[in-house]
Design a protein around this motif. Structure first.
Motif, PDB file in Angstrom:
ATOM      1  N   GLY A 595       0.806  -1.150   0.155  1.00 22.90           N
ATOM      2  CA  GLY A 595      -0.102   0.094   0.060  1.00 22.90           C
ATOM      3  C   GLY A 595       0.889   1.323   0.013  1.00 22.90           C
ATOM      4  N   GLN A 596       2.068   1.008   0.618  1.00 21.35           N
ATOM      5  CA  GLN A 596       2.760   2.464   0.630  1.00 21.35           C
ATOM      6  C   GLN A 596       3.606   2.655  -0.892  1.00 21.35           C
ATOM      7  N   ALA A 597       3.673   1.518  -1.689  1.00 19.10           N
ATOM      8  CA  ALA A 597       4.374   1.772  -2.946  1.00 19.10           C
ATOM      9  C   ALA A 597       3.604   3.102  -3.818  1.00 19.10           C
ATOM     10  N   THR A 598       2.512   3.169  -3.637  1.00 18.98           N
ATOM     11  CA  THR A 598       1.388   4.056  -4.203  1.00 18.98           C
ATOM     12  C   THR A 598       1.174   5.358  -3.623  1.00 18.98           C
ATOM     13  N   PHE A 599       1.901   5.447  -2.314  1.00 13.48           N
ATOM     14  CA  PHE A 599       1.814   6.583  -1.465  1.00 13.48           C
ATOM     15  C   PHE A 599       1.739   8.101  -2.184  1.00 13.48           C
ATOM     16  N   THR A 600       2.934   8.113  -2.866  1.00 11.18           N
ATOM     17  CA  THR A 600       3.586   9.207  -3.777  1.00 11.18           C
ATOM     18  C   THR A 600       3.594   8.887  -5.205  1.00 11.18           C
ATOM     19  N   ILE A 601       3.275  10.002  -5.898  1.00  6.47           N
ATOM     20  CA  ILE A 601       3.476   9.986  -7.637  1.00  6.47           C
ATOM     21  C   ILE A 601       4.886  10.068  -7.769  1.00  6.47           C
ATOM     22  N   ASP A 602       5.550  10.903  -7.227  1.00  7.76           N
ATOM     23  CA  ASP A 602       6.996  11.432  -7.556  1.00  7.76           C
ATOM     24  C   ASP A 602       7.753  11.629  -6.155  1.00  7.76           C
ATOM     25  N   PRO A 603       8.524  10.290  -5.823  1.00  9.30           N
ATOM     26  CA  PRO A 603       9.512  10.491  -4.708  1.00  9.30           C
ATOM     27  C   PRO A 603      10.480  11.963  -4.702  1.00  9.30           C
ATOM     28  N   VAL A 604      11.262  11.758  -5.961  1.00  8.52           N
ATOM     29  CA  VAL A 604      11.939  13.015  -6.061  1.00  8.52           C
ATOM     30  C   VAL A 604      11.225  14.422  -5.730  1.00  8.52           C
ATOM     31  N   ARG A 605      10.165  14.592  -6.453  1.00  8.84           N
ATOM     32  CA  ARG A 605       9.238  15.878  -6.062  1.00  8.84           C
ATOM     33  C   ARG A 605       9.249  16.042  -4.420  1.00  8.84           C
ATOM     34  N   ASP A 606       9.252  14.885  -3.501  1.00  7.21           N
ATOM     35  CA  ASP A 606       8.725  15.058  -2.378  1.00  7.21           C
ATOM     36  C   ASP A 606      10.190  15.634  -1.695  1.00  7.21           C
ATOM     37  N   LEU A 607      11.068  14.928  -2.038  1.00  2.00           N
ATOM     38  CA  LEU A 607      12.511  15.399  -1.329  1.00  2.00           C
ATOM     39  C   LEU A 607      12.762  16.758  -1.885  1.00  2.00           C
ATOM     40  N   LEU A 608      12.486  17.113  -3.119  1.00  4.32           N
ATOM     41  CA  LEU A 608      12.788  18.524  -3.628  1.00  4.32           C
ATOM     42  C   LEU A 608      12.072  19.494  -2.757  1.00  4.32           C
ATOM     43  N   ILE A 609      10.655  19.292  -2.436  1.00  9.27           N
ATOM     44  CA  ILE A 609       9.898  20.223  -1.484  1.00  9.27           C
ATOM     45  C   ILE A 609      10.625  20.390  -0.180  1.00  9.27           C
ATOM     46  N   TRP A 610      10.983  19.179   0.353  1.00  2.14           N
ATOM     47  CA  TRP A 610      11.601  18.963   1.495  1.00  2.14           C
ATOM     48  C   TRP A 610      12.701  19.905   1.587  1.00  2.14           C
ATOM     49  N   ALA A 611      13.596  19.898   0.740  1.00  2.23           N
ATOM     50  CA  ALA A 611      14.781  20.684   0.854  1.00  2.23           C
ATOM     51  C   ALA A 611      14.418  22.161   0.330  1.00  2.23           C
ATOM     52  N   ILE A 612      13.733  22.388  -0.358  1.00  3.40           N
ATOM     53  CA  ILE A 612      13.440  23.591  -0.748  1.00  3.40           C
ATOM     54  C   ILE A 612      12.823  24.527   0.154  1.00  3.40           C
ATOM     55  N   VAL A 613      11.790  23.942   0.763  1.00  2.00           N
ATOM     56  CA  VAL A 613      11.178  24.644   2.184  1.00  2.00           C
ATOM     57  C   VAL A 613      12.204  25.135   3.425  1.00  2.00           C
ATOM     58  N   GLN A 614      13.132  24.485   3.334  1.00  2.00           N
ATOM     59  CA  GLN A 614      14.262  24.828   4.374  1.00  2.00           C
ATOM     60  C   GLN A 614      15.566  25.735   3.780  1.00  2.00           C
TER      61      GLN A 614
END
Length: 1450
Positions: A595-614
């Motif tokens: 079930g967790q495999a479909t949690f996010t469409i784009d993991p790279v996007r998630d890490l990019l947002i996490w880095a940008i907001v900091q």
């Protein structure tokens, strides 16, 4: 104390979680949106209140905490000493004069008749010396200091440094030791040492601990820190240097005494007048001054420093989910006997040491012999080295002392894995920092760990030190092949601790972000946001999905799905996981369910947002380079950063965010340019492609939301907009042709205008007409034409045909306006994205021209209402006249599409803002002059309208040259004014003389005021306005084209979705839309030209093409970076520096090669001499020659300054080191007894050792019969007589059962490694010991099973195991090298192998079922047999014999 520290840590963690806005040990779901709001003002206010503390508050905390917890020592009994002070005064045995004692200490009856004893006559009192320290005349650098008792617990000192002084826990502890007096070093070696020490301390976040005084090695460290601070080569923070010195040996310490704390205390460094005392070094940042109540005694701080360093090295530092014990390393420069003891103790305790060769004395002695076999490190060799390096004090070395030094140096060199010699220019060593870190890794590598834990531990250290160069050279080698999953925990740590170089290294070594990012990982990352991050505070009242939607704009859909009902019933908990050196890891985060495999469409996007907001620039750059939808990602980052900058109060952070946002806009432009060059059509598809990863928005929409004008003004995007603007028409059609066809539409069939579609171009039917009139350019010009007709008709009615009863033309205006109202309503409720009515209304009213339209319509309705009321007919006409003005202003928006007028309209809008600011300044002068003039001229004017005229209106007209007629009294005429102010059409007369009818006001004053007013208003302010207009024009003119192109999109999109018929015929289109939307319920859809959903295959191909061109763009950027003049100059400079270093290295290597060759020649000569000795002896024994004729050969001498590298190929342990080693450790276990040092050459009993008189030690064991010492240790001398801690004199017999089985896979097959089968052995571990052991040991009299084995076996299995022992195979019987052995008592053991070859063996199953631990501190496990298995050395030797016996892997 550990529980206290843990509890405090847990409380701190709980407080951090509370500030994060979540419950402890859990994170709120990413998609849930609570109904909570917080303004940016209150947000910033809360940030300030939480993180900004005043200096007064800090000082108050120190002033209260330190006296309550930190003590000093005072002498309480004055006993006159036989020695006098330097000043000739009578002093106490403690070294202080009488006046330095408390009054009660000088009372004769207090301790009368007692001898002075520091244990009884020195007591602890609250310290009176602490606070900030400033060195007078040496700059404004402020340090911290404290005076404390030598008995202060290490935990309390550590708490003082980390909590009260605010130091971050170190990633590394560097203890620098060596000569306490000044010594000389070669300039280059000094430079290399200083640079390397500061570099390793600064890059790894280390604490450097020294003696703190301004002399010797401490001075070298201080000067290194000073050079670092002056050079400015590093800017990440200061180097923490902690000086631990003796309070009683400190010169000018009186200036540091401040009972309430010195903030700051001024310290004078007076080297000339210090005498036998010492001064503090001004370049240290913190001082711990150890007090034992005495004066002038050195070395008081050594025990406390040793305990403090050991305590710190036992602490665990956690960051980014990784917890490591703080490593410690000892760096040695020069030094004497005390330094040798320090090195010996460090090596004995497992602390790695780095010895700097060339610094002198002890360091050089150890460096010279470090590469020799132990058998060659003899007493004579050490004596020779001491005479060479201790020339001044060699005469003081006694024979016993030389023997002691030999033994200690042998023990130091024996543990080569803990000893690193830094030789400048040799072994490829150029920097001390690399040598220090390599020494720690070498020591870590030498430790025995299960499986891959050793490599994991080394990688944790490298990440903690932020030394990617060490990781590349020492860890990521061919010796170890890393699986991507093994790097995941370190990847998390590198992300959280912002170490982009390590993130890049892990990506290069196989980490795939798609596999790395899981739901739990992402939650864990957001749980560990930087406390100072603005996004961290926004999450306190919002959840991630909601905050991101606010930042990206409501045109995007939520990036994370809403929680399912099952998720709400079982909320996902983020484990509070630590990775420590014992092997606990974050690997549980990566055991993802389906079930967790479909949690996010784009993991790279998630890490990019996490880095940008900091606002992490380098980290975000690396992650963006891995992204697929890179243009959309860059535009989204630009949008997020611009939104965050609006709420950021810190100016530096705000500027960094805006600069970074501009960088990402430039990246989007760069990639799009590459795409547009290759294929215009595919590039335009990228603009309007619906991006599922970024909330189902488009690149164009993201750019518009972010106001990225440079991107929107790109030629490719403008070409796309032009294409949309012309619809199906060809963009090369002249505008006059379009207008002509609008007026005479049959001309369409003549081919006057061309179409892009060939089918339309060939067709002559209705489709051609529909395509023409639906083109936005045609719709726009038809609406212009309609609007001009409307304005003309409106003007005609107002000026010519405004009757009491509305005429036909006026009714037509009403219908026309009604069509305009319907069109505005259509735009208001137009919501193709399904954002909701509220969002649609906000979007509509966000446009200025829409607000103007609404105001014009409402004003028309108000005027119409008055016009239809007979009594308000004239009022209605006035309102409608004003409304006509507003409708005319609407023409400015229409003409923004014009490339000529559009930019000028933008300039006018900007100038209007300048006018408003100018009016404020002008109003100040108008009102001040008008009121003053009115008050001087007119007395008690009570008519409000005339007050306004005199004070405001006339003053304003004065600016334009209309001066008051009677302000100077010349043109005064009484008939033009009203004396009493009763005439409503005349102003009131000024102050006049009634008799002469002349003004009496001061004319000179009013004229002066008028001149000043005209000077400032006409000359100064008007010219200021002109200058403002000029500045605005020049500023806007540079970006006018960009702004016009950016605003052009809104007009094009408006007419793209507008019905083709102009008002009032547009009512037919509105009727059609009403039926379609309301009656038939058909939802609105955005035109595909602005938002296009592609098929999966087409989208995948398009993204792959974009990624390919993104790589081209990045390569081009790297090439351009290298071609920049600044970069070329830097490269040339680096090459020159490298060349200089290589030349110096070549010189050093050349001199070293000469030394090597000379040493080799000397060795060959010695071997030749030996061969000649043998030849002469053989010839003589054979009867050739006489005794007198034998030639005399010079005895062989040891080579002076022999290079240890000559012995690189020799074995570290040769037969000369085959004597017992553990039995000769100077420190006997579990007691304070010290053995007599016994060097290797003096171990055999046959060797003469005249000074051998070891101490006697026998543990007090009342349950054992004491007998006289009998027998001698068969392996030789141990340095201790007696029974020691053993049970009996002579041999003490033990049994070591080696219980093994084959290691098998899940299918039952025997595992193999390097072709050989793999064994598993049963091992036990007691308490906090680092080593596992075989389950054997001593036995009770008459018993067969060892006591330790009985503790892990149930009683009912004892008899069965005894039978297994009798059937086992004896693999070893004999002497055991045990640290408890003495000259008269030693251990002999028998090792028996019990092997279960069959996994279905009944006895094996019974054994497993009867294994248990009767002691909670004891652990049992089956462990794979490997040379890295963490067993005692003796047990490993036995285990190796068992593996050899069965032909198994070892």
């Amino acid at each position: 104390m550990e529980s206290l520290v843990k509890r405090r840590r847990d409380q701190a963690s709980s407080r951090e979680e509370d500030s994060f806005g979540v419950q402890p040990r859990r994170v709120a779901d990413l998609a849930m949106v609570p109904n909570l709001q917080q303004s940016s003002t209150s947000l910033c206010r809360s940030r300030k209140s939480q993180y900004l503390f005043s200096n007064c508050e800090k000082k108050g905390n120190l002033s209260s905490w330190i006296p309550d917890n930190i003590k000093k020592k005072e002498c309480m009994y004055f006993v006159e000493s036989s020695k006098l002070s330097d000043a000739g005064k009578v002093v106490c045995e403690c070294g202080y004069p009488r006046e330095k004692h408390l009054e009660e200490a000088t009372w004769p009856h207090t301790f009368q008749g007692q001898e002075w004893d520091p244990k009884n006559h020195v007591r602890e009192m609250p310290t009176d010396a602490f606070g900030d320290i400033v060195f007078t005349g040496l700059g404004q650098k402020v340090g911290k200091y404290v005076r404390l008792s030598q008995d202060t617990p290490s935990s309390l000192i550590y708490q003082l440094m980390t909590q009260q002084w605010g130091l971050d826990a170190p990633n590394l502890l560097i203890s620098v030791t060596g000569g306490a007096k000044d010594f000389n070093m070669k300039p280059r070696l000094k430079s290399v040492f200083r640079r390397g020490l500061v570099k390793v301390a600064q890059t790894s976040g280390a604490w450097v601990i020294t003696g703190g005084s301004h002399t010797g090695v401490m001075k070298q460290v201080g000067e290194a820190v000073r050079d670092f601070s002056l050079s400015g080569s590093f800017c990440e923070g200061e180097v923490v240097t902690i000086g631990i010195a003796t309070w009683g040996a400190l010169h000018n310490r009186e200036s540091l005494i401040h009972p309430m704390g010195g903030f700051p205390a001024e310290y004078i460094m007076d080297e000339e007048g210090q005498g036998h005392l010492t001064c503090l070094d001004s370049n240290h940042s913190h001082f711990i001054l150890v007090d034992d109540g005495t004066h002038g005694h050195y070395g008081v701080e050594i025990p406390l420093r040793t305990k403090l360093e050991k305590f710190i090295s036992q602490q665990t530092k956690e960051r980014g989910g990784v917890a490591i014990k703080i490593p410690i390393v000892c760096v040695v420069l020069e030094g004497g006997p005390g330094t040798l003891n320090t090195i010996y103790n460090a090596i004995t305790n497992g602390t790695p040491c780095v010895v700097v060769e060339g610094s002198g004395r002890v360091a050089d002695v150890i460096a010279q012999v470090a590469g020799l076999p132990i058998s060659e490190i003899t007493i004579s060799l050490i004596q020779q080295k001491l005479s060479m390096f201790f020339q001044g004090m060699f005469e003081t070395f006694t024979e016993s002392r030389i023997v002691e030094w030999t033994k200690k140096i042998q023990d130091i060199v024996r543990r080569r894995q803990l000893l690193t010699v830094f030789r400048e220019g040799k072994d490829g060593q150029q920097d001390v920092d690399v040598a220090i870190l390599q020494a720690l890794l070498k020591a870590s590598r030498s430790l025995d760990h299960f499986g891959h834990e050793n490599w994991d531990h080394q990688l944790k250290l490298a990440v903690a030190w932020n030394r990617v160069d060490i990781a590349q050279s020492e860890i990521f080698t061919d010796e170890r092949q890393w699986k991507p999953s093994e790097l995941y925990p370190m990847m998390v740590a590198a992300l959280i601790t912002n170490k982009p170089k390590f993130v890049k290294l892990f990506l290069e070594n196989g980490v795939q972000l798609k596999e790395f990012v899981s739901r739990a990982t992402l939650f864990y990352l957001y749980q560990n946001l930087e406390p100072t991050c603005l996004f961290h505070y926004k999450l306190r009242l919002h959840h991630v999905a909601q905050v991101l939607r606010e930042l990206l704009g409501d045109s995007t859909q939520p990036l994370y799905p809403r929680p399912r009902s099952s998720d709400r019933q079982h909320p996902l908990l983020v484990p509070s996981v630590k990775i420590n050196v014992q092997g606990v890891s974050l690997r549980s985060l990566y055991k993802r369910s389906s079930g967790q495999a479909t949690f996010t469409i784009d993991p790279v996007r998630d890490l990019l947002i996490w880095a940008i907001v900091q606002n992490r620039r380098e980290l975000a750059e690396i992650i963006w380079a891995q992204s697929q939808d890179c243009i959309a990602a860059a535009l989204a980052c630009s949008k997020i950063l611009k939104e965050l900058s609006k709420e950021e109060e810190d100016t530096d952070s705000l500027e960094e965010m805006l600069v970074l946002a501009d960088e990402y806009e430039q990246r989007a432009i760069g990639v799009f340019t590459e795409c547009y060059r290759k294929d215009e059509e595919r590039a335009q598809k990228l603009l309007v492609r619906v991006s599922e990863a970024w909330g189902r928005t488009t690149c164009l929409q993201l750019a518009l939301e972010a106001k990225d004008m440079k991107f929107v003004s790109h030629g490719g995007i403008q070409a796309f907009l032009t294409k949309v603007w012309w619809g199906q028409l060809g963009v090369d059609n002249g505008l006059w042709r379009v207008v002509l066809c609008m007026l005479v539409f049959p001309l369409l069939y003549t081919g006057l205008v061309s179409f892009r579609n060939r089918q339309l171009q060939a067709e002559r039917g209705l489709a051609r007409v529909r395509a023409f009139f639906s083109a936005p350019v045609v719709v726009f010009h038809m609406n212009i034409l309609s609007y001009f007709v409307f304005l003309c008709l409106f003007a005609y009615v107002l000026m010519v045909d405004f009757q009491p009863q509305p005429s036909g033309c006026e009714y037509l205006i009403y219908v026309w306006l009604f069509s305009l109202v319907c069109e505005e309503l259509r735009q208001l409720f137009y919501d193709p994205d399904g954002s909701g009515l509220r969002k649609a209304v906000l979007v509509y009213f966000s446009d200025f021209w829409n607000k103007l339209d609404v105001c014009a319509i409402l004003l028309f309705i108000a005027g119409l209402t008055c016009r239809l009321t007979p009594s308000l007919l004239y009022t209605g006409r006035i309102i409608l006249s004003l409304d006509f003005t507003m409708f005319c202003l609407r023409l400015m928006h229409i003409f923004t599409i014009s490339k000529t007028l559009g930019p000028k309209i933008i300039i006018v809008k900007r100038m209007m803002k300048d006018v408003f600011f100018f009016l404020f300044l002008l109003a100040v002068w108008v009102v001040s002059f008008g009121v003053a003039k009115q008050a001087i001229l007119i007395h008690n004017e009570r008519r409000v309208e005339w007050i306004f005229r005199g004070a405001i209106y006339h003053s304003y007209l004065t600016i334009f040259g209309q001066l008051p007629t009677y302000i100077d009294g010349v043109n005064f005429r009484p008939d033009q004014c009203s004396p009493n102010g009763t005439d409503p059409y005349k102003p009131k007369c000024p102050e006049i003389d009634q008799a002469r009818q002349e003004p009496v006001f001061p004319e000179w004053l009013t004229v002066l005021l008028l001149c000043l007013y005209l000077l400032f208003a006409n000359i100064l302010l008007l010219n200021l306005l002109i200058a403002m207009f000029n500045y605005t024009f020049q500023q806007v003119q540079e970006r006018t084209d960009q702004i016009w192109k950016f605003q052009r999109h809104d007009l094009i999109e408006e007419y793209q979705g507008r019905p083709p018929a102009p008002p009032p015929f547009i009512l037919l289109s509105h009727l059609h839309l009403f039926i379609k939307r309301v009656v038939l319920k058909i939802p609105a859809k955005r035109h595909k030209q602005f938002k296009n959903k592609l098929e999966k295959n087409e989208e995948a191909a398009l993204l792959s093409w974009e990624i390919y061109l993104k790589e081209n763009y990045l390569q081009e950027q790297q090439f351009q970076q290298k071609q920049r003049p600044e970069q070329k100059i830097q490269d040339v400079s680096d090459k020159v520096d490298t060349m200089v270093d290589l030349l110096e290295m070549a010189h050093l290597k050349q001199s070293g090669a000469v030394e090597q060759r000379l040493a080799s020649l000397e060795e060959q000569v010695a071997q030749t001499a030996t061969a000649l000795h043998w030849i002469v002896k053989v010839l003589r024994d054979s009867g050739f020659g006489s005794e007198e004729s034998v030639p005399t050969l010079a005895p062989q001498k040891a080579s002076v300054g022999r290079d240890p590298e000559l012995d690189r190929g020799s074995k570290a342990e040769d037969p000369g080191d085959a004597y017992h080693v553990n039995a000769r450790h100077l420190f006997y276990p579990n007691c304070s007894v010290l053995r007599l040092p016994v060097p290797n050459e003096k171990v055999p009993w046959e060797t003469e050792f005249l000074m051998y008189n070891p101490p006697f030690y026998t543990a007090d064991r009342k349950d054992k019969e004491l007998v006289d010492p009998v027998g001698e240790n068969p392996m030789g001398r141990t340095g201790l007589r007696g029974r020691g801690d053993l049970s009996r004199f002579g041999p003490n017999h033990t049994l070591q059962p080696v219980i093994t089985r084959w290691r098998r896979s899940l299918d039952g097959a025997i595992c193999r490694k390097s072709v050989r089968k793999v064994l598993e052995v049963l091992v036990v571990k007691r308490g906090p010991s680092e080593h596992w052991m075989l389950p054997g040991g001593s036995r009770e009299p008459g018993e067969m099973l060892p006591r330790k084995l009985k503790q892990v076996l149930r009683r009912e299995f004892w008899s069965s195991f005894e039978s297994l022992l009798t059937q086992g195979m004896e693999v070893y019987k004999g002497y055991m090298d045990d640290p408890r052995n003495t000259d008269n008592a030693w251990i002999e053991t028998v090792a028996v192998s019990i092997h279960f070859s069959d996994q279905s063996d009944v006895e094996l199953k019974r054994l497993n079922s009867h294994l248990y631990s009767c002691d909670q501190g004891m652990a049992i496990r089956w462990q794979v047999v490997d040379e890295r298995i963490p067993l005692d050395d003796n047990h490993k030797a036995i285990l190796q014999k068992v593996a050899t016996l069965f032909g198994a892997y070892y």
